[in-house]
Design a protein around this motif. Structure first.
Motif, PDB file in Angstrom:
ATOM      1  N   GLU A   1      36.125  40.765  38.686  1.00 41.11           N
ATOM      2  CA  GLU A   1      35.182  41.705  39.297  1.00 41.11           C
ATOM      3  C   GLU A   1      35.054  41.446  40.791  1.00 41.11           C
ATOM      4  O   GLU A   1      35.079  40.297  41.248  1.00 41.11           O
ATOM      5  N   PHE A   2      34.916  42.526  41.566  1.00 43.18           N
ATOM      6  CA  PHE A   2      34.677  42.416  42.997  1.00 43.18           C
ATOM      7  C   PHE A   2      34.044  43.717  43.484  1.00 43.18           C
ATOM      8  O   PHE A   2      34.050  44.730  42.781  1.00 43.18           O
ATOM      9  N   ILE A   3      33.465  43.663  44.672  1.00 37.75           N
ATOM     10  CA  ILE A   3      32.766  44.823  45.233  1.00 37.75           C
ATOM     11  C   ILE A   3      33.595  45.440  46.349  1.00 37.75           C
ATOM     12  O   ILE A   3      34.065  44.739  47.248  1.00 37.75           O
ATOM     13  N   GLN A   4      33.771  46.751  46.254  1.00 37.93           N
ATOM     14  CA  GLN A   4      34.477  47.494  47.296  1.00 37.93           C
ATOM     15  C   GLN A   4      33.730  48.804  47.554  1.00 37.93           C
ATOM     16  O   GLN A   4      33.435  49.543  46.613  1.00 37.93           O
ATOM     17  N   ASP A   5      33.404  49.055  48.806  1.00 39.21           N
ATOM     18  CA  ASP A   5      32.627  50.251  49.179  1.00 39.21           C
ATOM     19  C   ASP A   5      31.321  50.345  48.386  1.00 39.21           C
ATOM     20  O   ASP A   5      30.898  51.431  47.974  1.00 39.21           O
ATOM     21  N   GLY A   6      30.694  49.188  48.136  1.00 46.86           N
ATOM     22  CA  GLY A   6      29.419  49.161  47.436  1.00 46.86           C
ATOM     23  C   GLY A   6      29.512  49.343  45.940  1.00 46.86           C
ATOM     24  O   GLY A   6      28.487  49.370  45.249  1.00 46.86           O
ATOM     25  N   GLU A   7      30.724  49.454  45.411  1.00 49.28           N
ATOM     26  CA  GLU A   7      30.922  49.659  43.974  1.00 49.28           C
ATOM     27  C   GLU A   7      31.541  48.420  43.340  1.00 49.28           C
ATOM     28  O   GLU A   7      32.459  47.812  43.903  1.00 49.28           O
ATOM     29  N   ILE A   8      31.018  48.032  42.162  1.00 52.24           N
ATOM     30  CA  ILE A   8      31.580  46.892  41.430  1.00 52.24           C
ATOM     31  C   ILE A   8      32.804  47.370  40.649  1.00 52.24           C
ATOM     32  O   ILE A   8      32.700  48.236  39.774  1.00 52.24           O
ATOM     33  N   LEU A   9      33.957  46.801  40.959  1.00 53.00           N
ATOM     34  CA  LEU A   9      35.199  47.146  40.269  1.00 53.00           C
ATOM     35  C   LEU A   9      35.553  46.037  39.294  1.00 53.00           C
ATOM     36  O   LEU A   9      35.355  44.849  39.576  1.00 53.00           O
ATOM     37  N   GLN A  10      36.086  46.416  38.140  1.00 56.07           N
ATOM     38  CA  GLN A  10      36.527  45.464  37.122  1.00 56.07           C
ATOM     39  C   GLN A  10      38.006  45.663  36.861  1.00 56.07           C
ATOM     40  O   GLN A  10      38.447  46.749  36.489  1.00 56.07           O
ATOM     41  N   PHE A  11      38.759  44.592  37.047  1.00 55.77           N
ATOM     42  CA  PHE A  11      40.200  44.607  36.796  1.00 55.77           C
ATOM     43  C   PHE A  11      40.438  43.850  35.487  1.00 55.77           C
ATOM     44  O   PHE A  11      40.089  42.677  35.380  1.00 55.77           O
ATOM     45  N   LYS A  12      41.041  44.483  34.512  1.00 58.19           N
ATOM     46  CA  LYS A  12      41.100  43.938  33.149  1.00 58.19           C
ATOM     47  C   LYS A  12      42.486  43.381  32.814  1.00 58.19           C
ATOM     48  O   LYS A  12      43.508  44.018  33.081  1.00 58.19           O
ATOM     49  N   LEU A  13      42.472  42.190  32.211  1.00 58.06           N
ATOM     50  CA  LEU A  13      43.687  41.552  31.721  1.00 58.06           C
ATOM     51  C   LEU A  13      43.483  41.116  30.279  1.00 58.06           C
ATOM     52  O   LEU A  13      42.353  40.850  29.851  1.00 58.06           O
ATOM     53  N   GLU A  14      44.578  41.019  29.546  1.00 59.33           N
ATOM     54  CA  GLU A  14      44.519  40.503  28.183  1.00 59.33           C
ATOM     55  C   GLU A  14      45.809  39.772  27.852  1.00 59.33           C
ATOM     56  O   GLU A  14      46.854  40.001  28.488  1.00 59.33           O
ATOM     57  N   LYS A  15      45.737  38.895  26.874  1.00 57.83           N
ATOM     58  CA  LYS A  15      46.912  38.124  26.471  1.00 57.83           C
ATOM     59  C   LYS A  15      47.810  38.941  25.547  1.00 57.83           C
ATOM     60  O   LYS A  15      47.321  39.689  24.701  1.00 57.83           O
ATOM     61  N   ASP A  16      49.139  38.762  25.708  1.00 63.73           N
ATOM     62  CA  ASP A  16      50.068  39.424  24.803  1.00 63.73           C
ATOM     63  C   ASP A  16      50.417  38.487  23.652  1.00 63.73           C
ATOM     64  O   ASP A  16      49.816  37.420  23.485  1.00 63.73           O
ATOM     65  N   ASN A  17      51.394  38.861  22.852  1.00 61.55           N
ATOM     66  CA  ASN A  17      51.761  38.061  21.679  1.00 61.55           C
ATOM     67  C   ASN A  17      52.383  36.721  22.040  1.00 61.55           C
ATOM     68  O   ASN A  17      52.497  35.835  21.189  1.00 61.55           O
ATOM     69  N   ASN A  18      52.809  36.581  23.286  1.00 68.12           N
ATOM     70  CA  ASN A  18      53.382  35.317  23.756  1.00 68.12           C
ATOM     71  C   ASN A  18      52.353  34.449  24.461  1.00 68.12           C
ATOM     72  O   ASN A  18      52.696  33.463  25.111  1.00 68.12           O
ATOM     73  N   ASN A  19      51.089  34.847  24.374  1.00 63.56           N
ATOM     74  CA  ASN A  19      49.986  34.105  24.993  1.00 63.56           C
ATOM     75  C   ASN A  19      50.050  34.139  26.524  1.00 63.56           C
ATOM     76  O   ASN A  19      49.585  33.223  27.192  1.00 63.56           O
ATOM     77  N   VAL A  20      50.645  35.203  27.059  1.00 61.50           N
ATOM     78  CA  VAL A  20      50.758  35.380  28.501  1.00 61.50           C
ATOM     79  C   VAL A  20      49.719  36.411  28.947  1.00 61.50           C
ATOM     80  O   VAL A  20      49.545  37.456  28.306  1.00 61.50           O
ATOM     81  N   TRP A  21      49.035  36.133  30.057  1.00 63.84           N
ATOM     82  CA  TRP A  21      48.071  37.090  30.584  1.00 63.84           C
ATOM     83  C   TRP A  21      48.799  38.288  31.182  1.00 63.84           C
ATOM     84  O   TRP A  21      49.647  38.139  32.066  1.00 63.84           O
ATOM     85  N   CYS A  22      48.471  39.486  30.685  1.00 63.63           N
ATOM     86  CA  CYS A  22      49.081  40.731  31.139  1.00 63.63           C
ATOM     87  C   CYS A  22      48.011  41.656  31.686  1.00 63.63           C
ATOM     88  O   CYS A  22      46.848  41.606  31.271  1.00 63.63           O
ATOM     89  N   VAL A  23      48.424  42.543  32.602  1.00 70.33           N
ATOM     90  CA  VAL A  23      47.528  43.542  33.160  1.00 70.33           C
ATOM     91  C   VAL A  23      47.464  44.731  32.212  1.00 70.33           C
ATOM     92  O   VAL A  23      48.498  45.215  31.740  1.00 70.33           O
TER      93      VAL A  23
END
Length: 368
Positions: free
Chosen positions: A340-362
């Motif tokens: 999470e971070f703030i840009q132009d006064g708005e809180i943005l959320q960038f989401k990641l999750e793990k794949d089947n190989n336990n690697v963090w993916c966008v």
């Protein structure tokens, strides 16, 4: 009354419960840091107190059981049904739970305790210096039932610290900035594992640590039950040498993502993704996603990304992102993390999750 070696700790929790049929006994458990005591008060109530180390913290569990064959009525004057006081060897009070954790005062309230029912309260003790103490637990009733005392020996204090993670010195030590004071800490295996998985440089951290006889500070664990705040000294788009090296290899060997990105934290993947997107390398960008989940073809992805309007939006976004210095890492679940971070006064959320190989993916739509 029995004693065992104790390691002491830091916070406070409240549970008040009624249960049936729980007896009490004096017990010493081999291999565990615990101490228990129990006694009967007249023939109406039996008190029970136990201190035990749980995740480097000392939890004191206090119980009062109605051992009579009749219902008993107790009158409480606050929401706090039980209290705990700690005294040093000179009899001076060094801690009282109700003082450190005040509750809303209410009028007198009568509570019916059925036969064999319990009133139970759990305390998490503050960090105390090495030494001997006496704990006194009691019900907060005008009838003054259930008072019980227990000796407590603190042989090794565990302290709670906080500061900014400056960086990793080697595989077993880190440097931390606490209000301008820089200190080096050794890491236990548990703390090192946490650091590798979740905590990037620049993070505002809390941790539990001890000091050895040689004044060496050792972090036993990082406290990660709250979002981690990251304060950067420079633009997110200026990567450290290690990540630049990973990017260059990944760009030429995208099919080896499970190997190349396997040990990266979600914040590292976030930085690589933004760095790649800022460079408009859309073919490489495609491979940061989980290709086994709702994927589109690489040709379609690259074509849509190169759209003139999209490229213009990316340029504008990256100029603003380069000025952001504060980020928050929120581990939603073991397999899901939001940056999470703030840009132009708005809180943005960038989401990641793990794949089947336990690697963090966008995620394919990371900001939605």
């Amino acid at each position: 009354m029995k004693h065992k070696k104790m390691i002491l700790l830091v916070s406070s929790a409240l549970t008040i419960a009624f249960a049936s049929g729980c007896g009490s006994s004096i017990e010493e458990v081999s291999g565990r840091n615990s101490v228990e005591d129990s006694k009967e008060v007249l023939t109406t109530f039996k008190t029970y107190v136990k201190a035990e180390e749980v995740n480097h913290e000392i939890h004191v569990v206090y119980k009062v059981e109605n051992i009579s064959n009749e219902e008993q009525i107790l009158t409480f004057s606050s929401e706090l049904y039980a209290d705990l006081i700690i005294y040093d060897v000179n009899g001076q009070k060094v801690y009282q739970h109700s003082v450190e954790n005040p509750t809303v005062t209410q009028g007198e309230k009568e509570v019916v305790i059925k036969s064999k029912d319990l009133i139970e309260k759990e305390f998490i003790l503050p960090s105390l210096p090495k030494g001997k103490y006496v704990t006194e637990a009691f019900l907060t009733t005008k009838e003054e039932h259930g008072k019980v005392m227990m000796d407590l020996i603190v042989e090794k204090s565990i302290f709670k610290g906080n500061g900014k993670l400056v960086g990793v010195i080697d595989s077993r030590s880190v440097k931390i900035d606490s209000n301008g004071i820089f200190s080096t800490f050794q890491l236990t295996d548990e703390a090192f594992s946490q650091l590798q998985q979740f905590i990037p440089d620049g993070s505002e951290i809390e941790y539990l640590y001890t000091e050895t006889e040689n004044n060496q500070k050792v972090i036993h664990k990082f406290i990660t039950d709250q979002p981690i705040k990251v304060q950067l000294d420079k633009s997110l788009l200026i990567l450290e040498d290690k990540l630049v090296h990973i990017f260059e290899i990944f760009k030429e060997n995208k099919e080896k993502k499970p190997v190349l990105l396997a040990n990266l934290q979600p914040f590292d993947v976030f930085k690589l993704y933004m760095y790649t997107q800022a460079g408009q390398d859309f073919e490489t960008l495609y491979y940061y996603h989980d290709l086994n989940k709702d994927s589109i073809s690489i040709d379609q992805y690259v074509a849509e990304s190169k759209n003139v309007a999209n490229v213009k939006n990316i340029d504008t976004f990256m100029r603003k992102l380069g000025k952001v210095r504060e980020f928050t890492i929120n581990h939603v679940s073991p397999n899901r993390t939001n940056i999470e971070f703030i840009q132009d006064g708005e809180i943005l959320q960038f989401k990641l999750e793990k794949d089947n190989n336990n690697v963090w993916c966008v995620m394919w739509m990371p900001f939605q």
